[in-house]
Design an enzyme around this catalytic site. Structure first.
Site, short mmCIF file in Angstrom:
data_model
loop_
_atom_site.label_atom_id
_atom_site.label_comp_id
_atom_site.label_asym_id
_atom_site.label_seq_id
_atom_site.Cartn_x
_atom_site.Cartn_y
_atom_site.Cartn_z
N ASN A 115 2.92 -0.51 6.16
CA ASN A 115 3.07 -0.85 4.59
C ASN A 115 4.09 -1.54 4.62
O ASN A 115 5.36 -2.24 4.85
CB ASN A 115 3.46 0.00 3.57
CG ASN A 115 3.59 -0.67 2.52
OD1 ASN A 115 3.83 -1.18 1.81
ND2 ASN A 115 5.04 0.24 1.48
N GLU A 145 4.19 -6.64 5.04
CA GLU A 145 4.25 -7.34 5.71
C GLU A 145 4.69 -7.78 7.27
O GLU A 145 5.97 -7.99 6.99
CB GLU A 145 3.51 -9.16 5.15
CG GLU A 145 3.22 -8.57 3.42
CD GLU A 145 4.45 -7.83 3.15
OE1 GLU A 145 5.04 -8.20 2.58
OE2 GLU A 145 3.23 -7.05 2.07
N VAL A 198 -6.12 -9.46 0.66
CA VAL A 198 -7.59 -10.71 1.28
C VAL A 198 -8.25 -9.82 1.04
O VAL A 198 -9.27 -10.57 0.97
CB VAL A 198 -6.97 -11.26 2.81
CG1 VAL A 198 -7.88 -12.22 3.20
CG2 VAL A 198 -5.78 -11.89 2.09
N LEU A 238 -3.99 -1.05 -1.50
CA LEU A 238 -4.23 -2.92 -1.89
C LEU A 238 -4.93 -3.97 -1.26
O LEU A 238 -4.48 -4.43 -0.17
CB LEU A 238 -3.02 -3.38 -2.69
CG LEU A 238 -3.21 -4.40 -3.95
CD1 LEU A 238 -3.35 -4.11 -4.92
CD2 LEU A 238 -0.96 -4.44 -4.08
N ASP A 246 -2.65 -8.19 10.33
CA ASP A 246 -0.90 -8.95 10.93
C ASP A 246 -0.59 -7.16 11.43
O ASP A 246 0.42 -7.71 12.48
CB ASP A 246 -0.19 -9.05 9.58
CG ASP A 246 0.34 -8.07 8.62
OD1 ASP A 246 -1.21 -7.23 7.90
OD2 ASP A 246 0.63 -7.86 7.58
N CYS A 280 0.65 -1.30 0.03
CA CYS A 280 -0.13 0.09 -0.29
C CYS A 280 0.75 1.68 -0.03
O CYS A 280 2.02 1.02 -0.04
CB CYS A 280 -0.64 0.35 1.48
SG CYS A 280 0.01 -0.33 3.18
#
Length: 620
Positions: A134, A136, A112, A109, A156, A61
């Protein structure tokens, strides 16, 4: 406050400036962007929204924030649209209650859940914490279970809030296994924090004025036209990877930097490793033990990056690095029983070394392979767009970015793959560049490897992020896994140098005899991506230089150091690229401290094909 989403990924945009409670009151305003909203867009009430089943959300993102704005927020927020490509599904603006000149912007974006996951992320347990991030966080479930955190969501990033509350900012950052850039606001203690992952896989820029106005953005272009009270342009700098910065937030929204510290460097085992016991890891530096450990850690690096419900694909040049990633990805996808075949993507002229090698690998691993035809003419047409997205004028970075930009464009337009794996980082980690053959000693080679790793965010990682993000794709790079890199860099210097005339010998040897990829690919010599796209007789950079020859004359080049005193270009290609860069980013040349060039050998061009030690494979 209403939340918005849509399946469409190009023209949908909506924005809102709301108060910190999440609802719209007399002091807050909802605004619509001037971009068209399609008829398929839907608005969902908070009550209906709360009844949805929340699932884990992983995303690439764009994040953006202002603290102590010197201008009306609605004027400033138009700058956030400069990074809209990073999150094509939706965006949101939200001002901070009690600090009317502070706000967050977020481009999403959705990887999921199409509805949940808008930011800034806030939870009831910590009403004073605001998070825009931004990236993971691969170990968020492990950390949640380890410390028995009570989650409100399954996002997360929520782990950052709990770790910060329990341990403070430095330990929080050091416990994160993943790639990230974050902006964390603590209104209770009036603190603002910025942080970025070890290798800068996720980008972050900041602008800080002398009077304490702070602006933050995923890309520098989101800060270029920010209005300040300064008479001269404010300095915009890339935030250093592996660091966090703490600011004191004043009542007027301005900030003061209090602390800038490193929470992790690439040569240290990350603190989160102690919470992930991998079966089979051995101790000591016996060769077979080391090779086994490399395989275990690399497979774990790929496996943890499977966290997504959007389709996964993989860039495949046919070189060692991308081939190992693609083959391991296909293997694990079968074990995880993914419901679709892994798509692989290569780009090049039909007879280019990369295209031929990629076909062999794709056939061997049985991937759904796509080839993008590359022509120098198309590359030249895309050059200006590429430099605009890159925010760089480094010659080898620009050359390599053209192909990656075009293949990303193809993936976005022609396929449904969104999460894209690639082999970035291996050359820096495993001494894969051909010039390492000329290293004066194993110690010198090891030191240069670390230097390259620490500068990845200026060159290869920058290229990989910007060219994929330009088309709304999320990049994942297993070779830059914290634990894998720390282990590899801890090995004896003599083990990591080129051997028998072959670079990355230890890495190749570790996968020998497994039939994971064809032997001819396992031992294929290093070929730069920008070179391998075209035939050996005429490289891409040669065609580019021929085109530029008529665009820049000798007189212009002679005056280059006067026109560009910092990092003055010494070639017509460099001059031409620099002109385009200055068109979009005037006076920002210090974003790149130096050009990428080979060491320990006389070189006037970064291409490996220009080096006297370059020896192409016989079958090329």
């Amino acid at each position: 406050m209403h939340y918005w989403t849509s399946q469409h990924l190009r023209t949908q945009r909506t924005s809102a400036i709301s108060n910190s409670s999440g609802g719209v009151d007399s002091d807050s305003r909802a605004i619509q962007s001037r971009l068209p909203i399609p008829t398929s867009a839907c608005f969902i009430s908070r009550a209906a929204y709360s009844r949805l089943h929340f699932r884990q959300v992983i995303r690439m993102c764009g994040i953006w924030a202002l603290f102590g704005s010197d201008e009306c927020l609605t004027v400033q927020c138009t700058n956030a649209m400069k990074i809209a490509h990073r999150g094509p599904d939706a965006f949101r603006f939200e001002n901070v209650n009690g600090f009317t000149n502070c706000c967050f912007g977020f481009h999403r974006l959705a990887i999921v859940d199409q509805l949940y996951g808008m930011q800034p992320l806030r939870v009831k347990k910590f009403p004073y914490l605001w998070l825009c991030y931004n990236g993971e966080i691969y170990n968020h479930i492990t950390m949640k279970n380890q410390f028995e955190f009570d989650y409100q969501t399954k996002v997360d990033g929520e782990i950052l809030l709990h770790l910060y509350d329990r341990f403070g900012i430095e330990k929080m950052a050091s416990m994160l296994d993943g790639v990230f850039a974050f902006i964390l606001l603590d209104t209770a203690n009036r603190k603002v924090y910025l942080g970025r992952d070890t290798y800068g896989v996720r980008p972050l820029f900041r602008l800080l004025t002398d009077d304490g106005f702070l602006a933050v953005s995923s890309e520098a272009k989101g800060l270029l036209e920010i209005k300040t009270s300064m008479s001269t342009p404010a300095k915009i700098i890339p935030f250093p990877p592996g660091y966090f910065e703490m600011f004191d937030l004043k009542l007027n929204g301005k900030v003061q930097s209090l602390q800038m510290d490193r929470f992790h460097c690439c040569t240290e085992e990350p603190k989160h490793a102690s919470y992930n016991n991998l079966e089979g890891l051995g101790t000591g530096f016996e060769l077979e033990t080391v090779k086994s450990n490399i395989r275990i850690l690399f497979e774990d690096a790929v496996k943890k990056r499977l966290m997504t419900h959007r389709r996964i694909g993989c860039l495949l040049s046919g070189g060692l690095d991308s081939s190992l990633v693609a083959a391991t990805l296909v293997k694990l996808a079968k074990e995880e029983q993914l419901k679709y075949p892994i798509q692989t993507f290569s780009i090049g002229a039909e007879d280019s070394p990369d295209a031929v090698a990629a076909r062999k690998v794709a056939a061997h691993i049985n991937s759904e392979h796509h080839e993008v035809n590359f022509t120098p003419e198309e590359g030249i047409r895309m050059l200006e767009d590429v430099i605009f997205h890159l925010e760089s004028y480094d010659i080898t970075t620009v050359r390599a970015s053209v192909g990656m930009y075009l293949i990303s464009k193809y993936i976005r337009e022609k396929t449904d793959s969104v999460v894209i794996f690639s082999g970035e980082g291996s050359d820096e980690l495993a001494q894969g560049y051909i010039y390492f053959h000329k290293a004066p000693s194993p110690k010198a080679a090891a030191e240069d490897s670390v230097r390259l790793m620490e500068e990845l965010y200026l060159f290869d990682v920058l290229r990989a992020d910007r060219t994929t993000a330009a088309h709304g794709l999320e990049l994942r790079v297993p070779f830059l896994d914290h634990r894998f890199t720390a282990y590899y860099l801890s090995l004896p210097e003599e083990m990591r140098v080129p051997k028998n005339g072959v670079e990355k010998h230890l890495l190749r040897e570790s996968f020998k005899g497994l039939n994971l990829i064809p032997d001819e690919i396992l031992w294929r010599r290093k070929e730069a991506f920008s070179d391998g796209m075209t035939c050996e007789k005429k490289s891409w950079y040669t065609s580019l230089q021929e085109h530029i020859e008529s665009k820049v004359n000798d007189s212009q080049l002679e005056k280059a150091s006067d026109l560009f005193p910092f990092n003055p270009p010494t070639t017509k290609e460099g001059f031409f690229i620099r002109q385009i860069f200055e068109k979009y980013y005037p006076g920002r040349s210090k974003w790149i401290p130096h050009y990428w060039m080979p060491r320990w050998i006389k070189a006037t061009d970064p291409s490996a094909r220009t080096l006297c030690i370059y020896k192409p494979d016989k079958d090329q």
